[in-house]
Scaffold this motif. Structure first.
Motif, short mmCIF file in Angstrom:
data_model
loop_
_atom_site.label_atom_id
_atom_site.label_comp_id
_atom_site.label_asym_id
_atom_site.label_seq_id
_atom_site.Cartn_x
_atom_site.Cartn_y
_atom_site.Cartn_z
N CYS A 9 6.34 1.05 -5.22
CA CYS A 9 6.45 0.25 -6.44
C CYS A 9 6.99 1.14 -7.56
O CYS A 9 6.63 2.30 -7.68
N CYS A 14 1.72 3.72 -9.48
CA CYS A 14 1.40 2.82 -8.37
C CYS A 14 2.14 3.30 -7.13
O CYS A 14 3.33 3.57 -7.16
N ALA A 16 1.89 1.56 -4.11
CA ALA A 16 1.96 0.47 -3.14
C ALA A 16 3.38 0.32 -2.62
O ALA A 16 4.35 0.48 -3.36
N VAL A 18 6.57 -1.74 -1.31
CA VAL A 18 7.19 -3.05 -1.58
C VAL A 18 8.14 -3.34 -0.43
O VAL A 18 9.00 -2.54 -0.11
N HIS A 19 7.97 -4.52 0.17
CA HIS A 19 8.75 -4.88 1.35
C HIS A 19 9.86 -5.88 1.03
O HIS A 19 10.75 -6.09 1.85
N ARG A 24 8.92 -4.01 -7.29
CA ARG A 24 7.57 -4.06 -7.84
C ARG A 24 6.63 -4.76 -6.85
O ARG A 24 7.00 -5.70 -6.17
N CYS A 25 5.37 -4.27 -6.84
CA CYS A 25 4.36 -4.89 -5.99
C CYS A 25 3.81 -6.14 -6.69
O CYS A 25 4.13 -6.41 -7.85
N LYS A 27 0.90 -6.68 -7.90
CA LYS A 27 0.05 -6.35 -9.05
C LYS A 27 0.86 -6.02 -10.30
O LYS A 27 0.36 -6.11 -11.40
#
Length: 120
Positions: A9, A14, A16, A18-19, A24-25, A27
């Motif tokens: 992200c 962050c 996380a 991202v796919h 951005r994720c 959240k």
């Protein structure tokens, strides 16, 4: 077709993955930009064309170049105090600039706008 590899992200701090390729994720969605309610309404159409013609007839040279002792033809109608920073869209708040000077000034205004949005 193969999917791209997941990436972290882009929100600072962050991690996380991202796919979906958005950057951005879930959240941390990208903030949506909306024009402020207090923003000055821009003049458009024939009225703007007449104002541009009057400005360039009265002041045909670039104001920024003149201040630096250079001579260049003004081609851009520029707000001295940007509308986004509370400037009025009237004859007292406009100047003629050449393309290079207008680009430099516009980039500086964009940077200030980004800083305002991040720290507001």
């Amino acid at each position: 077709m193969p999917k791209a590899a997941p990436r972290p992200c882009t929100k600072v701090g962050c991690g996380a993955l991202v796919h979906d390729g958005s950057g951005r994720c879930a959240k941390h969605p990208k903030p949506v930009w909306n024009k402020p309610v207090t923003a000055t309404k821009r003049i458009t159409g024939r009225r703007l064309q007449a104002m541009r013609a009057a400005l360039f007839a009265a002041h045909p040279l670039c104001a920024a170049c003149e201040r630096q002792g250079r001579v260049a033809l003004a081609t851009q109608r520029d707000h001295i105090t940007p509308l986004a920073e509370g400037g009025a869209d009237d004859a007292d708040n406009v100047q003629g600039l050449c393309e290079p000077c207008h680009e430099v000034k516009s980039k500086a205004e964009a940077v200030r706008g980004l800083r305002r949005s991040r720290f507001a």
